[in-house]
Design a protein around this motif. Structure first.
Motif: not given
Length: 159
Positions: A78, A82, A85, A118, A154
């Protein structure tokens, strides 16, 4: 038995007859790799992902040995997603998601949902297919049976 990531890196490097210079190339300095192998310092998650690729192992290899978790693998994945991202590296996110999806449901339903979410996001940015992205995002929502009209954090971040 807890094994340090550095000793795993060292063991794999030696098994594959790689010098520190060869393994470190395009990732870090050889002296930095030596510090990792001696557990003086730790590689970043990005460096560890590159080392895993070069050593021809999955990133998870560093996190489990003899079925004993060394680090929280899910949280590490994760964290990596992230980070990508934040830099809008949707190619890397999509690649990670595709590698992890097959085994995610047995690890954690919420992890599986995170990956599906995702997948939808990266699909939208990479392939510009809005409908398919929406379908993937809806699949992610349905995993835990969440319904309703209120936008989650989100949802707001995706717009």
């Amino acid at each position: 038995m807890k094994i340090e990531v550095g000793s795993v890196i060292n063991e794999l490097r030696i098994k594959q007859n790689l010098t520190r210079e060869e393994l470190a190339k395009d990732i870090c300095e050889p002296v930095t790799l030596l510090d990792y192998e001696r557990s003086i310092s730790s590689p970043t998650i990005d460096e560890l992902a590159l080392l895993a690729d070069k050593l021809k192992v999955d990133l998870s290899y560093f996190f489990t040995t003899k079925n004993e978790p060394i680090y929280n693998y899910i949280e590490t994945i994760k964290l990596l997603i992230n980070r990508y991202k934040r830099t809008r590296n949707y190619e890397a996110i999509y690649e990670i998601v595709q590698k992890e999806l097959a085994t995610a449901p047995e690890k954690s339903i919420s992890f599986y949902q995170f990956l599906k979410w995702h997948e939808g996001m990266s699909f939208f940015y990479l392939f510009k297919n809005k409908q398919m992205a929406i379908d993937l995002l809806n699949e992610a929502i349905q995993i835990t049976g969440q319904t309703g009209n209120s936008a989650s954090t989100r949802d707001r971040n995706f717009k």
